[in-house]
Motif scaffolding. Structure first.
Motif, PDB file in Angstrom:
ATOM      1  N   LEU A 127       0.871  -1.170   0.000  1.00 20.61           N
ATOM      2  CA  LEU A 127       0.000   0.000   0.000  1.00 20.61           C
ATOM      3  C   LEU A 127       0.908   1.220   0.000  1.00 20.61           C
ATOM      4  CD1 LEU A 127      -2.891  -0.469   2.608  1.00 20.61           C
ATOM      5  CD2 LEU A 127      -3.125   0.024   0.195  1.00 20.61           C
ATOM      6  N   ASN A 134      -4.990   9.025  -0.731  1.00 19.17           N
ATOM      7  CA  ASN A 134      -5.424   7.702  -1.167  1.00 19.17           C
ATOM      8  C   ASN A 134      -4.199   6.793  -1.170  1.00 19.17           C
ATOM      9  OD1 ASN A 134      -8.151   8.305  -1.567  1.00 19.17           O
ATOM     10  ND2 ASN A 134      -7.752   9.064  -3.627  1.00 19.17           N
ATOM     11  N   TYR A 137      -2.764   0.091  -4.126  1.00 15.36           N
ATOM     12  CA  TYR A 137      -2.647  -1.284  -3.639  1.00 15.36           C
ATOM     13  C   TYR A 137      -2.083  -2.121  -4.765  1.00 15.36           C
ATOM     14  CZ  TYR A 137      -4.100  -5.867  -1.887  1.00 15.36           C
ATOM     15  OH  TYR A 137      -4.123  -7.176  -1.456  1.00 15.36           O
ATOM     16  N   GLY A 146      -7.017   2.576  -3.006  1.00 15.55           N
ATOM     17  CA  GLY A 146      -7.659   2.365  -1.722  1.00 15.55           C
ATOM     18  C   GLY A 146      -7.620   3.593  -0.847  1.00 15.55           C
ATOM     19  N   TYR A 147      -8.403   3.537   0.211  1.00 14.47           N
ATOM     20  CA  TYR A 147      -8.427   4.594   1.213  1.00 14.47           C
ATOM     21  C   TYR A 147      -8.971   4.004   2.505  1.00 14.47           C
ATOM     22  CZ  TYR A 147     -13.387   4.835  -0.057  1.00 14.47           C
ATOM     23  OH  TYR A 147     -14.695   4.528  -0.307  1.00 14.47           O
ATOM     24  N   LEU A 154     -10.332  -0.459   5.560  1.00 15.52           N
ATOM     25  CA  LEU A 154      -9.603  -0.277   4.304  1.00 15.52           C
ATOM     26  C   LEU A 154     -10.548  -0.572   3.157  1.00 15.52           C
ATOM     27  CD1 LEU A 154      -7.032   0.123   2.604  1.00 15.52           C
ATOM     28  CD2 LEU A 154      -6.490  -2.276   3.031  1.00 15.52           C
ATOM     29  N   VAL A 155     -10.737   0.393   2.265  1.00 14.98           N
ATOM     30  CA  VAL A 155     -11.637   0.245   1.123  1.00 14.98           C
ATOM     31  C   VAL A 155     -10.783   0.227  -0.143  1.00 14.98           C
ATOM     32  CG1 VAL A 155     -13.586   1.229  -0.136  1.00 14.98           C
ATOM     33  CG2 VAL A 155     -13.455   1.484   2.352  1.00 14.98           C
ATOM     34  N   LEU A 156     -10.902  -0.847  -0.926  1.00 20.53           N
ATOM     35  CA  LEU A 156     -10.179  -0.958  -2.196  1.00 20.53           C
ATOM     36  C   LEU A 156     -11.166  -0.889  -3.348  1.00 20.53           C
ATOM     37  CD1 LEU A 156      -7.586  -3.812  -1.549  1.00 20.53           C
ATOM     38  CD2 LEU A 156      -7.241  -1.349  -1.437  1.00 20.53           C
ATOM     39  N   GLU A 157     -10.821  -0.107  -4.365  1.00 21.17           N
ATOM     40  CA  GLU A 157     -11.638   0.010  -5.573  1.00 21.17           C
ATOM     41  C   GLU A 157     -10.808  -0.452  -6.751  1.00 21.17           C
ATOM     42  OE1 GLU A 157     -13.038   4.038  -5.792  1.00 21.17           O
ATOM     43  OE2 GLU A 157     -14.220   3.836  -3.954  1.00 21.17           O
ATOM     44  N   THR A 158     -11.330  -1.467  -7.448  1.00 20.24           N
ATOM     45  CA  THR A 158     -10.616  -2.078  -8.568  1.00 20.24           C
ATOM     46  C   THR A 158     -11.443  -1.930  -9.842  1.00 20.24           C
ATOM     47  OG1 THR A 158      -9.797  -3.721  -7.009  1.00 20.24           O
ATOM     48  CG2 THR A 158      -9.454  -4.190  -9.331  1.00 20.24           C
ATOM     49  N   GLU A 169     -14.206  -3.322  -2.456  1.00 23.23           N
ATOM     50  CA  GLU A 169     -13.987  -4.318  -1.404  1.00 23.23           C
ATOM     51  C   GLU A 169     -13.705  -3.572  -0.112  1.00 23.23           C
ATOM     52  OE1 GLU A 169     -11.631  -7.837  -3.661  1.00 23.23           O
ATOM     53  OE2 GLU A 169     -10.654  -5.868  -3.595  1.00 23.23           O
TER      54      GLU A 169
END
Length: 175
Positions: A127, A134, A137, A146-147, A154-158, A169
């Protein structure tokens, strides 16, 4: 000349005898953690400096009264966190080193020299912080943005090219 010297002396004396108009408190908390991994043993020193201050305001003073009570005011605090990893020190707004869970699997997020590492039994991911708070990842199979949300998760955006959609996620902070 004598009057000028006495005037300057009186002025300087009046500057040094001013009443204190704030209550101040400073506290430092130092936590040392030793982590053993495949690369060896690492020592992480986390130093939090908590500064609290409160403006002093007096209640209305009746004429002829020498002493008066203090009026309650709000206390303001600032926290500065410094993390030293193997001697390299950096200032961290909030240290997000903790355990997280996602889909029944446990993830251990640890601060390192350039951001964080995310350790699972199967792999180690990275990270890395960007300029707008932000994180990038990265592991061998995934690249995401992520943020950390207001709850510390922990929020991941893919991005998925096939579906042209963004998958979100949420890795829940374990308390």
């Amino acid at each position: 000349m004598k009057t000028l010297i006495l005037g300057v002396f009186a002025f300087l004396l009046s500057l040094t005898i001013q009443a204190q108009n704030q209550n101040k408190k400073t506290e430092t908390v130092i936590t040392t953690t030793t982590v053993k991994d495949a690369a060896g043993e690492h020592q992480i020193v986390k130093k939090e400096e908590i500064k609290e201050f409160q403006n002093i305001e007096l209640k209305d003073v009746p004429s002829g009264t020498l002493n008066t009570d203090i009026q309650p005011t709000t206390t303001q605090a600032t926290v500065t966190t410094r993390v030293s990893i193997d001697g390299d020190e950096k200032i961290v707004d909030i240290d997000h080193s903790a355990y997280y869970s996602y889909n029944g699997e446990k993830y251990h997020v640890l601060a390192d020299k350039s951001g964080y590492t995310v350790n699972t039994p199967n792999a180690i991911s990275l990270l890395r912080r960007t300029s707008n708070n932000n994180y990038i990842y990265k592991n061998k199979d995934k690249f995401a943005v992520g943020y950390f949300d207001a709850n510390g998760n922990l929020v991941l955006e893919t991005y998925n090219e096939k579906t042209d959609k963004v998958t979100v996620e949420v890795f829940n902070l374990q308390k």
